[in-house]
Design a protein around this motif. Structure first.
Motif, mmCIF file in Angstrom:
data_model
loop_
_atom_site.group_PDB
_atom_site.id
_atom_site.type_symbol
_atom_site.label_atom_id
_atom_site.label_comp_id
_atom_site.label_asym_id
_atom_site.label_seq_id
_atom_site.Cartn_x
_atom_site.Cartn_y
_atom_site.Cartn_z
ATOM 1 N N ARG A 206 0.832 -1.210 0.000
ATOM 2 C CA ARG A 206 0.000 0.000 0.000
ATOM 3 C C ARG A 206 0.865 1.257 0.000
ATOM 4 O O ARG A 206 0.568 2.240 -0.695
ATOM 5 N N GLN A 207 1.945 1.259 0.779
ATOM 6 C CA GLN A 207 2.816 2.427 0.812
ATOM 7 C C GLN A 207 3.552 2.601 -0.510
ATOM 8 O O GLN A 207 3.776 3.724 -0.967
ATOM 9 N N VAL A 208 3.946 1.488 -1.137
ATOM 10 C CA VAL A 208 4.568 1.567 -2.459
ATOM 11 C C VAL A 208 3.578 2.165 -3.455
ATOM 12 O O VAL A 208 3.931 3.015 -4.282
ATOM 13 N N GLY A 209 2.319 1.745 -3.370
ATOM 14 C CA GLY A 209 1.292 2.319 -4.238
ATOM 15 C C GLY A 209 1.144 3.812 -4.033
ATOM 16 O O GLY A 209 0.996 4.575 -5.002
ATOM 17 N N ALA A 210 1.195 4.250 -2.775
ATOM 18 C CA ALA A 210 1.099 5.683 -2.483
ATOM 19 C C ALA A 210 2.272 6.441 -3.071
ATOM 20 O O ALA A 210 2.110 7.510 -3.682
ATOM 21 N N ALA A 211 3.486 5.922 -2.906
ATOM 22 C CA ALA A 211 4.676 6.597 -3.416
ATOM 23 C C ALA A 211 4.642 6.705 -4.936
ATOM 24 O O ALA A 211 4.931 7.761 -5.513
ATOM 25 N N ILE A 212 4.274 5.612 -5.600
ATOM 26 C CA ILE A 212 4.225 5.627 -7.063
ATOM 27 C C ILE A 212 3.085 6.519 -7.548
ATOM 28 O O ILE A 212 3.192 7.183 -8.586
ATOM 29 N N GLY A 213 1.972 6.564 -6.802
ATOM 30 C CA GLY A 213 0.866 7.439 -7.174
ATOM 31 C C GLY A 213 1.285 8.901 -7.209
ATOM 32 O O GLY A 213 0.993 9.625 -8.164
ATOM 33 N N ILE A 214 1.977 9.342 -6.150
ATOM 34 C CA ILE A 214 2.452 10.723 -6.106
ATOM 35 C C ILE A 214 3.436 10.987 -7.241
ATOM 36 O O ILE A 214 3.368 12.010 -7.934
ATOM 37 N N ALA A 215 4.357 10.043 -7.450
ATOM 38 C CA ALA A 215 5.394 10.242 -8.465
ATOM 39 C C ALA A 215 4.818 10.215 -9.878
ATOM 40 O O ALA A 215 5.054 11.128 -10.678
ATOM 41 N N LEU A 216 4.050 9.177 -10.188
ATOM 42 C CA LEU A 216 3.573 8.998 -11.557
ATOM 43 C C LEU A 216 2.512 10.026 -11.935
ATOM 44 O O LEU A 216 2.603 10.683 -12.980
ATOM 45 N N LEU A 217 1.492 10.188 -11.085
ATOM 46 C CA LEU A 217 0.419 11.132 -11.403
ATOM 47 C C LEU A 217 0.917 12.569 -11.336
ATOM 48 O O LEU A 217 0.528 13.416 -12.150
ATOM 49 N N GLY A 218 1.804 12.868 -10.366
ATOM 50 C CA GLY A 218 2.387 14.208 -10.295
ATOM 51 C C GLY A 218 3.232 14.524 -11.503
ATOM 52 O O GLY A 218 3.209 15.649 -12.035
ATOM 53 N N SER A 219 4.003 13.544 -11.981
ATOM 54 C CA SER A 219 4.851 13.764 -13.153
ATOM 55 C C SER A 219 4.015 13.940 -14.418
ATOM 56 O O SER A 219 4.323 14.776 -15.273
ATOM 57 N N LEU A 220 2.947 13.144 -14.532
ATOM 58 C CA LEU A 220 2.052 13.297 -15.686
ATOM 59 C C LEU A 220 1.418 14.681 -15.682
ATOM 60 O O LEU A 220 1.339 15.359 -16.727
ATOM 61 N N LEU A 221 0.991 15.135 -14.515
ATOM 62 C CA LEU A 221 0.421 16.472 -14.391
ATOM 63 C C LEU A 221 1.430 17.545 -14.774
ATOM 64 O O LEU A 221 1.109 18.495 -15.505
ATOM 65 N N ALA A 222 2.671 17.395 -14.298
ATOM 66 C CA ALA A 222 3.705 18.387 -14.595
ATOM 67 C C ALA A 222 3.957 18.475 -16.093
ATOM 68 O O ALA A 222 4.103 19.577 -16.652
ATOM 69 N N GLY A 223 4.018 17.321 -16.763
ATOM 70 C CA GLY A 223 4.260 17.311 -18.196
ATOM 71 C C GLY A 223 3.119 17.951 -18.979
ATOM 72 O O GLY A 223 3.350 18.767 -19.891
#
Length: 517
Positions: free
Chosen positions: A403-420
């Protein structure tokens, strides 16, 4: 199971209060920073990528160290390691409050992650020494509720602090709470240990931390550098090698720290997948929503925290109602339905426009919370119930880690997609190159540049670009939830087996039973 005879003592409830305070602090620390990020971005000049690191540094370290932290408590004394964890969390919070730049904030958050990882698994493992079997379920339920309550409290407390003090106050609020926890542990908790537990595997711990760190680094840096950048490719390759090495090592050792064989249980595998997906979406949304509410809609920090309550309210209501619904229809139907509701709310939210206003946002946030609660509670219960009794402990540890890995990847992946998406859609025509580059860092930075240059067009373009990016994020979340719903409907067992562990009721962050009871 350890059987511990406990003589009733009024001090046990004071000790439980200290543990509740500790878990409450950790609970709202998971969400309190999200409200502060727009303010910190403005005052520290943090880019979207740097904001992702401020949020993710805690979660990555937390996920990597949770399993070895529990084993440390077993071998060297749970009270001792719990005190050490609270002390580390206190020092990290103080360092975060006094930090003068982004790098120090990230370092402080990572240090706090070490403390959080030590506290979380051990807060439950000390309960058998305090409570008899009749009271233990109630005590675990109280701690679980405290952890869950921290989620909605975080944005409200953070918003109030930011309206009255500087951004460092969201870190400083942890100091007295942790100090109370330390004092209570010293004077109220008995020492317990389990010398027969597996030894801490330093190599596996290092592989977990470096593999996750490399993966998150690649995802966060990719929008700015490009996916073909040599450094991004190198970190992605390193992450694949390290995580593969971890899996191979854990499959070989006699007493693995991360029991990968648990994933061969179909019910556990797909319930864990559902719970991990929910954390992926929740963490991503909690990262992208505050800038929308503050920078685009113009609310202050406290107003932002209060406006996140529909989602948290829906989550708490559906989490409380999930158990009787599962008893009536079975976990497969309820988890699948919760994920479908989550998918619907995300697709509805993706229709948000700059002119939608908060009313529409509150609607889909409320539906989102309902979907979260219906999916995550039966998914977590079903994951543990699918395991043999003697594997419940290692299963709960693996579930929490995933669950914590999912949270970390969620912030990283969705945040990066948003930034792009934001950078590609932002219209910086007529701006000098340095100002245009800064404006592309985040919606907060774009508004600051718009204020300095008096460009109403840039501010409007920033709002439009951010809302469009948020819509893309929600679309991705909706598709992911729908795919997971189909997998859950196809592969989850129809009914939950007789539980091998004590039920604790709805829980947002604590396993139904600790590994070492």
């Amino acid at each position: 199971m350890d059987t511990v005879t406990v003589t009733p003592n009024p001090r046990r409830w004071w000790a439980l209060g200290a543990l509740v305070a500790s878990m409450l602090t950790l609970g709202f620390d998971m969400t309190i920073l999200n409200v502060a990020l727009p303010t910190m971005a403005a005052e520290l000049g943090a880019t979207t990528g740097q904001q992702q690191w401020m949020a993710d540094a805690y979660v990555v370290v937390f996920a990597a160290l949770m399993l070895p932290a529990g084993l440390l408590g077993d071998r060297f004394g749970r009270r001792r390691i719990l005190i050490v964890g609270l002390g580390i969390f206190l020092v990290g919070s103080l360092a975060g409050a006094l930090a003068g730049n982004v790098e120090w904030v990230v370092a402080a958050r990572a240090f706090m992650g070490v403390g959080g990882a030590l506290v979380t698994p051990l807060a439950l493992s000390v309960l058998p020494s305090l409570f008899g079997s009749e009271e233990r379920t109630k005590a675990v339920g109280v701690i679980s509720a405290a952890s869950a309550l921290g989620l909605p409290l975080g944005p409200i407390i953070g918003g109030w602090l930011l309206d009255h003090f500087w951004w460092g106050s969201v870190f400083l609020v942890n100091v007295p709470m942790a100090a109370i926890g330390i004092a209570a542990c010293v004077f109220l908790l008995p020492e317990t240990s389990d010398p027969a537990s597996p030894k801490v595997d330093a190599l596996s711990t290092a592989l977990t931390a470096t593999g996750l760190g490399a993966l998150i680094y690649a995802i966060i840096e990719a929008p700015g550098r490009g996916w073909g950048d040599p450094l991004v490719l190198a970190m992605s390759g390193a992450a694949a090698v390290l995580i593969t090495g971890l899996v191979l090592r854990e499959r070989r050792v006699a007493r693995p720290m991360l029991d990968m064989e648990l994933l061969s249980h179909r019910g556990f595998l797909f319930s864990t997948l559902a719970a991990t997906l929910v954390m992926f979406v929740l963490s991503g949304l909690m990262f992208v929503l505050p800038p929308y509410l503050q920078a685009v809609l113009g609310h202050d920090a406290l107003g932002t925290g209060l406006r996140l309550l529909p989602m948290m309210g829906g989550l708490m209501v559906s989490a409380r109602a999930a158990q009787p619904v599962v008893a009536r229809f079975g976990p497969r139907a309820v988890v699948s339905a919760g994920l479908v509701v989550l998918a619907f709310s995300a697709l509805l939210g993706s229709r948000t426009t700059v002119d939608s206003g908060y009313g529409f946002t509150a609607l889909w946030l409320c539906v989102t919370g309902l979907g979260f609660g219906l999916a995550v509670v039966p998914a977590m219960d079903g994951a543990l119930a699918a395991l043999p009794r003697d594997r419940a402990g290692s299963g709960s540890g693996l579930l929490m880690t995933m669950r914590q890995v999912g949270a970390a990847i969620g912030i990283a992946l969705l945040g990066s997609l948003l930034a792009g998406v934001f950078r590609d859609r932002l219209d910086v025509t007529g701006l000098p190159a340095p100002a245009a580059d800064t404006a592309g860092d985040s919606v907060v930075a774009a508004h600051l540049i718009a204020e300095r240059t008096g460009s109403a067009h840039l501010a409007a373009s920033a709002d439009s670009a951010y809302v469009h990016g948020m819509g893309v994020i929600l679309l991705v979340c909706g598709v992911a939830a729908l795919v997971t719903a189909l997998l859950a409907a196809a592969f989850l067992p129809k009914a939950t087996p007789a539980p091998a562990t004590e039920s604790t009721g709805p829980d947002m962050g604590v396993p139904a039973e600790d590994a070492r009871q």
